[in-house]
Every structure is written in structure tokens, then in C-alpha cells.
Enzyme design. Structure first.
Site, PDB file in Angstrom:
ATOM      1  N   HIS A   9     -90.267 -55.061 -28.621  1.00 15.18           N
ATOM      2  CA  HIS A   9     -90.728 -56.308 -28.724  1.00 15.18           C
ATOM      3  C   HIS A   9     -90.849 -57.580 -28.029  1.00 15.18           C
ATOM      4  O   HIS A   9     -90.748 -58.699 -27.773  1.00 15.18           O
ATOM      5  CB  HIS A   9     -90.035 -56.596 -30.177  1.00 15.18           C
ATOM      6  CG  HIS A   9     -90.407 -56.280 -30.900  1.00 15.18           C
ATOM      7  ND1 HIS A   9     -89.062 -55.011 -31.540  1.00 15.18           N
ATOM      8  CD2 HIS A   9     -91.849 -55.028 -31.409  1.00 15.18           C
ATOM      9  CE1 HIS A   9     -90.318 -53.983 -32.678  1.00 15.18           C
ATOM     10  NE2 HIS A   9     -91.915 -54.339 -32.696  1.00 15.18           N
ATOM     11  N   GLN A  11     -91.510 -59.743 -25.005  1.00 15.60           N
ATOM     12  CA  GLN A  11     -92.536 -59.417 -24.321  1.00 15.60           C
ATOM     13  C   GLN A  11     -92.625 -59.920 -22.790  1.00 15.60           C
ATOM     14  O   GLN A  11     -93.590 -60.072 -21.930  1.00 15.60           O
ATOM     15  CB  GLN A  11     -93.466 -61.199 -24.629  1.00 15.60           C
ATOM     16  CG  GLN A  11     -95.080 -60.696 -24.267  1.00 15.60           C
ATOM     17  CD  GLN A  11     -95.578 -59.874 -24.469  1.00 15.60           C
ATOM     18  OE1 GLN A  11     -95.633 -59.292 -25.823  1.00 15.60           O
ATOM     19  NE2 GLN A  11     -96.510 -59.448 -23.627  1.00 15.60           N
ATOM     20  N   LYS A  13     -90.294 -57.999 -20.916  1.00 16.67           N
ATOM     21  CA  LYS A  13     -90.623 -56.855 -20.229  1.00 16.67           C
ATOM     22  C   LYS A  13     -91.481 -55.585 -20.664  1.00 16.67           C
ATOM     23  O   LYS A  13     -91.973 -55.168 -19.393  1.00 16.67           O
ATOM     24  CB  LYS A  13     -89.197 -55.543 -21.259  1.00 16.67           C
ATOM     25  CG  LYS A  13     -88.043 -55.669 -20.790  1.00 16.67           C
ATOM     26  CD  LYS A  13     -86.995 -54.606 -21.174  1.00 16.67           C
ATOM     27  CE  LYS A  13     -85.646 -55.117 -21.504  1.00 16.67           C
ATOM     28  NZ  LYS A  13     -85.168 -54.108 -22.748  1.00 16.67           N
ATOM     29  N   ASP A  68     -83.045 -49.751 -21.685  1.00 13.71           N
ATOM     30  CA  ASP A  68     -81.965 -50.764 -21.838  1.00 13.71           C
ATOM     31  C   ASP A  68     -81.421 -50.820 -21.114  1.00 13.71           C
ATOM     32  O   ASP A  68     -81.165 -50.279 -19.902  1.00 13.71           O
ATOM     33  CB  ASP A  68     -80.967 -50.037 -23.265  1.00 13.71           C
ATOM     34  CG  ASP A  68     -79.631 -50.731 -23.795  1.00 13.71           C
ATOM     35  OD1 ASP A  68     -80.288 -51.635 -24.199  1.00 13.71           O
ATOM     36  OD2 ASP A  68     -78.875 -50.128 -23.748  1.00 13.71           O
ATOM     37  N   PHE A 151     -85.807 -63.887 -16.020  1.00 10.85           N
ATOM     38  CA  PHE A 151     -85.251 -64.284 -17.447  1.00 10.85           C
ATOM     39  C   PHE A 151     -83.603 -63.921 -17.566  1.00 10.85           C
ATOM     40  O   PHE A 151     -83.386 -62.826 -17.081  1.00 10.85           O
ATOM     41  CB  PHE A 151     -85.698 -63.930 -19.005  1.00 10.85           C
ATOM     42  CG  PHE A 151     -86.402 -62.398 -18.261  1.00 10.85           C
ATOM     43  CD1 PHE A 151     -85.819 -61.045 -19.559  1.00 10.85           C
ATOM     44  CD2 PHE A 151     -87.262 -62.312 -17.649  1.00 10.85           C
ATOM     45  CE1 PHE A 151     -86.002 -59.926 -19.304  1.00 10.85           C
ATOM     46  CE2 PHE A 151     -87.902 -60.524 -17.973  1.00 10.85           C
ATOM     47  CZ  PHE A 151     -87.060 -59.399 -18.750  1.00 10.85           C
ATOM     48  N   GLY A 152     -83.198 -63.221 -18.797  1.00  9.57           N
ATOM     49  CA  GLY A 152     -81.420 -63.608 -18.815  1.00  9.57           C
ATOM     50  C   GLY A 152     -80.511 -63.752 -17.887  1.00  9.57           C
ATOM     51  O   GLY A 152     -80.858 -65.318 -18.097  1.00  9.57           O
TER      52      GLY A 152
END
Length: 197
Positions: A9, A11, A13, A68, A151-152
Site C-alpha cells: 500500500h 505508493q 514503492k 520486505d 524516502f525512509g
């Protein structure tokens, strides 16, 4: 055109993996997943990637791919690892996760700041067939965030061979070199073989 579903879910990725896969799988349409999010209670990246891929394949009846991934810091024994997204708590707030990690290794000199991003990419078919591969992007953890891209943990990760953070790299470089690019690059021939079996 063959359809596969991307079991996330997130976006960011979805966009990243569509770009990566479009080059290698031009005849495959990658669909976003809109079904229920499974509980990721695996003990490894592979466990969690397969949990997500199985859930999406079961829900949609289509071949599903999932990943993951997380950041692994050597001096922390590989942590945050599978807990990267919720390192600072259940809110999964990316800035809080990043700040907590920086604080935890704030006293560490450069030679003790080695780390890597790991990504396990998995595929699951509705008939129960499944497989997974691993991609690793080595580097080190910076002392302060740099860059507004990605991101992250990208702003605090400097990949080996680069003088800037992952958040400062051009998108095409990340799409070619990142842990996800490596993992999904290895997954493509596996996926093609499964779809053609």
C-alpha cells in the site's frame, strides 16, 4: 498483457517498482494492491515478503510480488532490520525512525557506521508456488540527514561508491543500484520462468 499485483500500500514503492520492472518486463502490467494488509509477523525479511505476496495472490487470484526491506546497521547487530518501518513506535513515522537511529549511534565514529539496505523480493502464485531472492546495498550511516529525494532512511544512508546520501542520488541511479533494484532484477527471471511454466 500479463498482469501481476504488487503487494504493497506504499505508493513510493509502487512508483519505484513500476519504474524498475517496466524496463525488464515491458509486457507485464504491474497493478497496485487494494486488498487487506496482512499481519507481518515473520522473523525475517523473507518471511514478511512471502506473507505479503501470498495474501495478495490469494485476494486477487493473480501472481503477486512483494518485498520486505529495511536498513541494517552493523554496530546495532543488524538492527533496525525487519523493524525499520516501526523503529520509533507503531506510528511508523519515518522522521522519528530516522532520528532515533541517528541518536542511537550518535557517538560512533565513521569507521563504526557501516550498514546496508536489504531487500527480499518474493513472488507467490495463486496455486501456492513461491520463490524469493535477496538484494543488498552496502554503505554507511551519515551523521546528519542530507537530501530531499527518496524516502525512509535514504537521507542518512551513503551507498558505497558515492559521496552523497541515497536521497541525493538521481532517481535513475537509485533505480539501477538500490537494494530493491538488485532484488527485483534477480526476481525477474524467476518470475518469467514461473509465469511461463
Amino acid at each position: 498483457m500479463t498482469q501481476i499485483v504488487l503487494a504493497t500500500h506504499n505508493q513510493h514503492k509502487v512508483e519505484e517498482l513500476r519504474r524498475i520492472l517496466a524496463v525488464q518486463l515491458p509486457d507485464v502490467e504491474v497493478l497496485a494492491y487494494d486488498g487487506p494488509e496482512p499481519v507481518e509477523n515473520g522473523a525475517t525479511f523473507a518471511d514478511n515478503a512471502l506473507i505479503k505476496a501470498r495474501a495478495a495472490a490469494a485476494h486477487t487470484g493473480l501472481p503477486a510480488i512483494a518485498d520486505d526491506s529495511g536498513i541494517c546497521v552493523d554496530v546495532l547487530g543488524g538492527a533496525p532490520g525487519i523493524f525499520s518501518a516501526r523503529w520509533a513506535g507503531p506510528s511508523k513515522h519515518p522522521v522519528e525512525n530516522l532520528e532515533l537511529l541517528l541518536w542511537q549511534i550518535s557517538d560512533m565514529a565513521d569507521e563504526h557506521r557501516a550498514g546496508h539496505f536489504t531487500c527480499v523480493a518474493a513472488v507467490a502464485l495463486p496455486d501456492g508456488t513461491e520463490s524469493h531472492v535477496t538484494g543488498v546495498w552496502p554503505g554507511r550511516i551519515l551523521h546528519t540527514p542530507a537530501g530531499g529525494g527518496g524516502f525512509g532512511y535514504d537521507p542518512i544512508f551513503q551507498p558505497d561508491g558515492h559521496e552523497v546520501s541515497a536521497a541525493e542520488l538521481p532517481q535513475q541511479v537509485k533505480d539501477a543500484e538500490s537494494h530493491r533494484a538488485i532484488a527485483f532484477g534477480e526476481l525477474v527471471p524467476v518470475l518469467v520462468a514461473l509465469l511461463n511454466a
